[in-house]
Design a protein around this motif. Structure first.
Motif, PDB file in Angstrom:
ATOM      1  N   UNK A 152      44.344   0.337 -14.187  1.00 53.79           N
ATOM      2  CA  UNK A 152      45.054   1.388 -13.453  1.00 53.79           C
ATOM      3  C   UNK A 152      45.483   0.892 -12.079  1.00 53.79           C
ATOM      4  N   UNK A 153      44.603   0.203 -11.400  1.00 54.19           N
ATOM      5  CA  UNK A 153      44.936  -0.335 -10.077  1.00 54.19           C
ATOM      6  C   UNK A 153      46.128  -1.293 -10.167  1.00 54.19           C
ATOM      7  N   UNK A 154      46.100  -2.184 -11.165  1.00 55.55           N
ATOM      8  CA  UNK A 154      47.184  -3.141 -11.354  1.00 55.55           C
ATOM      9  C   UNK A 154      48.490  -2.415 -11.704  1.00 55.55           C
ATOM     10  N   UNK A 155      48.387  -1.414 -12.588  1.00 53.80           N
ATOM     11  CA  UNK A 155      49.572  -0.687 -13.042  1.00 53.80           C
ATOM     12  C   UNK A 155      50.215   0.106 -11.901  1.00 53.80           C
ATOM     13  N   UNK A 156      49.393   0.763 -11.096  1.00 57.46           N
ATOM     14  CA  UNK A 156      49.929   1.563  -9.985  1.00 57.46           C
ATOM     15  C   UNK A 156      50.684   0.670  -9.000  1.00 57.46           C
TER      16      UNK A 156
END
Length: 262
Positions: free
Chosen positions: A133-137
């Motif tokens: 999620x951190x990477x995607x955001x």
């Protein structure tokens, strides 16, 4: 945007040919793509440029020749000193180094934008949900969609969907990104927003990129090297300056003149 000074190619085509029955699509292609290098492939319809990409995408198997990605054979394995056809497990392992963006977005309609982008990092790379999620955001912010995390594909424009598709490929951190005519299915007013995102990614210079495109201005602005294919062969290649302003071959000259006339 310049390619790395490393000389070991991240992608290497050697004597690659592709036929469908008696129809020869590619003939004896030799091509190296260096780390960080941006290569645009131009040419008339039916010239073999999309097949060149589809072989690297593992969607079409070459009839002859070999392809290497990051030093490893893609379609073959070496067993007891000879080349044999690779199995699906081998293809899958090498494919992880390749990011792909197609004309059609192929998003999961029942998933939010955030989940569309996090599915592969979680299930293929084995990242935790939090890390994915951190990477995607971060990447969705890079493509200008930080406000669409909880939207669904049906709520987005075509240009926004294509930017999600780009984010989904980038989140895997591939060694090489393939863009196959990514604007051809878009309405004309949406083309610019997608090309702007790709230009920004190219400027960062980290990944090698192979761009199959009919957008000549885009190829000129983004590429380190432009390749002109016709009749299944690489007819001419060089810097954008050489290809667009000093074309040598009659076939390239004729192609560009038709394009300008159009």
């Amino acid at each position: 945007m310049k390619a790395s000074t490393q000389t070991v190619p991240v992608v290497r085509y050697r004597s690659v040919s592709k036929s469908f029955g008696d129809l020869q699509i590619l003939s004896g292609i030799d091509l190296d793509i260096l780390p960080g290098e941006k290569i645009a492939v131009i040419g008339p319809s039916g010239s073999g440029k999309t097949t060149l990409a589809r072989i690297l995408m593992t969607l079409e198997e070459p009839t002859e020749g070999t392809v290497e990605v990051d030093g490893q054979l893609l379609w073959h394995k070496e067993v007891s000193g000879r080349l044999v056809k690779a199995d699906e497990k081998h293809l899958h392992s090498i494919r992880g180094n390749i990011g792909m963006v197609f004309q059609h977005f192929n998003l999961f309609p029942h998933m939010t934008i955030l989940r569309n982008v996090t599915e592969a990092p979680i299930h293929v790379l084995g990242l935790s949900k939090e890390e994915a999620t951190k990477r995607a955001v971060t990447i969705l912010a890079k493509v200008g969609l930080e406000d669409k995390l909880n939207a669904y594909p049906a709520q987005l424009s075509g240009g926004q969907k294509q930017r999600v598709a780009i984010a989904r490929a980038l989140v895997m951190r591939p060694k090489v990104m393939l863009f196959d005519e990514v604007t051809s299915a878009l309405d004309p007013e949406l083309v610019g927003e997608v090309l702007a995102v790709i230009k920004e990614i190219a400027r960062e210079g980290e990944m090698a990129m192979l761009l199959i495109t009919h957008e000549m201005d885009f190829a000129r602005d983004v590429a380190d090297r432009v390749i002109f294919t016709d009749g299944g062969t690489i007819v001419e290649q060089g810097t954008p300056e050489q290809i667009f302003y000093h074309p040598q071959s009659p076939r390239l000259q004729a192609f560009l003149s038709r394009f300008r006339a159009g």
